[in-house]
Design a protein around this motif. Structure first.
Motif, PDB file in Angstrom:
ATOM      1  N   LEU A 141      59.591  54.629  92.686  1.00 11.85           N
ATOM      2  CA  LEU A 141      59.882  54.255  91.304  1.00 11.85           C
ATOM      3  C   LEU A 141      59.611  55.387  90.322  1.00 11.85           C
ATOM      4  O   LEU A 141      60.243  55.480  89.282  1.00 11.85           O
ATOM      5  CB  LEU A 141      59.058  53.029  90.917  1.00 11.85           C
ATOM      6  CG  LEU A 141      59.333  51.779  91.754  1.00 11.85           C
ATOM      7  CD1 LEU A 141      58.386  50.672  91.360  1.00 11.85           C
ATOM      8  CD2 LEU A 141      60.778  51.354  91.623  1.00 11.85           C
ATOM      9  N   SER A 142      58.648  56.275  90.641  1.00 12.49           N
ATOM     10  CA  SER A 142      58.315  57.357  89.713  1.00 12.49           C
ATOM     11  C   SER A 142      58.811  58.715  90.201  1.00 12.49           C
ATOM     12  O   SER A 142      58.465  59.741  89.643  1.00 12.49           O
ATOM     13  CB  SER A 142      56.801  57.408  89.504  1.00 12.49           C
ATOM     14  OG  SER A 142      56.155  57.686  90.722  1.00 12.49           O
ATOM     15  N   SER A 143      59.626  58.726  91.222  1.00 13.74           N
ATOM     16  CA  SER A 143      60.151  59.966  91.787  1.00 13.74           C
ATOM     17  C   SER A 143      61.474  60.338  91.125  1.00 13.74           C
ATOM     18  O   SER A 143      62.077  59.543  90.419  1.00 13.74           O
ATOM     19  CB  SER A 143      60.350  59.799  93.296  1.00 13.74           C
ATOM     20  OG  SER A 143      60.914  60.958  93.841  1.00 13.74           O
ATOM     21  N   THR A 144      61.915  61.572  91.381  1.00 13.28           N
ATOM     22  CA  THR A 144      63.193  62.024  90.822  1.00 13.28           C
ATOM     23  C   THR A 144      64.380  61.521  91.625  1.00 13.28           C
ATOM     24  O   THR A 144      65.508  61.641  91.185  1.00 13.28           O
ATOM     25  CB  THR A 144      63.242  63.552  90.785  1.00 13.28           C
ATOM     26  OG1 THR A 144      63.066  64.059  92.113  1.00 13.28           O
ATOM     27  CG2 THR A 144      62.166  64.109  89.884  1.00 13.28           C
ATOM     28  N   ARG A 145      64.130  60.999  92.824  1.00  9.00           N
ATOM     29  CA  ARG A 145      65.217  60.498  93.659  1.00  9.00           C
ATOM     30  C   ARG A 145      64.752  59.280  94.441  1.00  9.00           C
ATOM     31  O   ARG A 145      63.569  59.094  94.671  1.00  9.00           O
ATOM     32  CB  ARG A 145      65.713  61.578  94.617  1.00  9.00           C
ATOM     33  CG  ARG A 145      64.683  62.047  95.619  1.00  9.00           C
ATOM     34  CD  ARG A 145      65.151  63.224  96.449  1.00  9.00           C
ATOM     35  NE  ARG A 145      65.470  64.386  95.675  1.00  9.00           N
ATOM     36  CZ  ARG A 145      64.601  65.289  95.255  1.00  9.00           C
ATOM     37  NH1 ARG A 145      63.339  65.133  95.529  1.00  9.00           N
ATOM     38  NH2 ARG A 145      64.969  66.331  94.566  1.00  9.00           N
ATOM     39  N   ALA A 146      65.691  58.452  94.862  1.00  4.49           N
ATOM     40  CA  ALA A 146      65.369  57.262  95.639  1.00  4.49           C
ATOM     41  C   ALA A 146      65.213  57.629  97.112  1.00  4.49           C
ATOM     42  O   ALA A 146      65.814  58.584  97.597  1.00  4.49           O
ATOM     43  CB  ALA A 146      66.481  56.228  95.487  1.00  4.49           C
ATOM     44  N   GLY A 147      64.405  56.903  97.805  1.00  2.00           N
ATOM     45  CA  GLY A 147      64.204  57.142  99.229  1.00  2.00           C
ATOM     46  C   GLY A 147      62.930  57.918  99.504  1.00  2.00           C
ATOM     47  O   GLY A 147      62.133  58.177  98.614  1.00  2.00           O
ATOM     48  N   ASN A 148      62.736  58.265 100.761  1.00  2.00           N
ATOM     49  CA  ASN A 148      61.530  58.981 101.159  1.00  2.00           C
ATOM     50  C   ASN A 148      61.528  60.403 100.635  1.00  2.00           C
ATOM     51  O   ASN A 148      62.556  61.064 100.588  1.00  2.00           O
ATOM     52  CB  ASN A 148      61.417  59.018 102.684  1.00  2.00           C
ATOM     53  CG  ASN A 148      61.214  57.653 103.266  1.00  2.00           C
ATOM     54  OD1 ASN A 148      60.752  56.750 102.585  1.00  2.00           O
ATOM     55  ND2 ASN A 148      61.537  57.505 104.531  1.00  2.00           N
ATOM     56  N   LEU A 149      60.346  60.882 100.267  1.00  2.00           N
ATOM     57  CA  LEU A 149      60.179  62.260  99.844  1.00  2.00           C
ATOM     58  C   LEU A 149      59.869  63.113 101.081  1.00  2.00           C
ATOM     59  O   LEU A 149      59.310  62.638 102.048  1.00  2.00           O
ATOM     60  CB  LEU A 149      59.052  62.375  98.823  1.00  2.00           C
ATOM     61  CG  LEU A 149      59.252  61.555  97.554  1.00  2.00           C
ATOM     62  CD1 LEU A 149      58.026  61.674  96.671  1.00  2.00           C
ATOM     63  CD2 LEU A 149      60.482  62.009  96.816  1.00  2.00           C
TER      64      LEU A 149
END
Length: 63
Positions: A27-35
């Motif tokens: 939710l707080s990342s620049t992209r959806a899915g696993n980092l």
């Protein structure tokens, strides 16, 4: 008879963060899915010459 000694599940994998901060999630990342576990700077494919891999070599002991 029901076994009531079973403890509830606790997720020990959640990181400890400072008060008022949040762990990075989807939710707080620049992209959806696993980092990526390798970070944002690693570009794939990595050149084979830079890898520390040494292929195992088995010596068969025949007398």
């Amino acid at each position: 008879m029901v076994n009531k000694s079973k403890k509830p599940y606790v997720d020990n994998g959640w990181p400890d963060v400072a008060e008022g901060e949040h762990a990075v999630t989807e939710l707080s990342s620049t992209r959806a899915g696993n980092l990526s576990p390798y970070g944002e700077d690693t570009v794939f494919p990595v050149p084979a010459a830079t890898l520390p891999y040494v292929h195992p070599h088995t010596v068969i002991n025949r007398v």
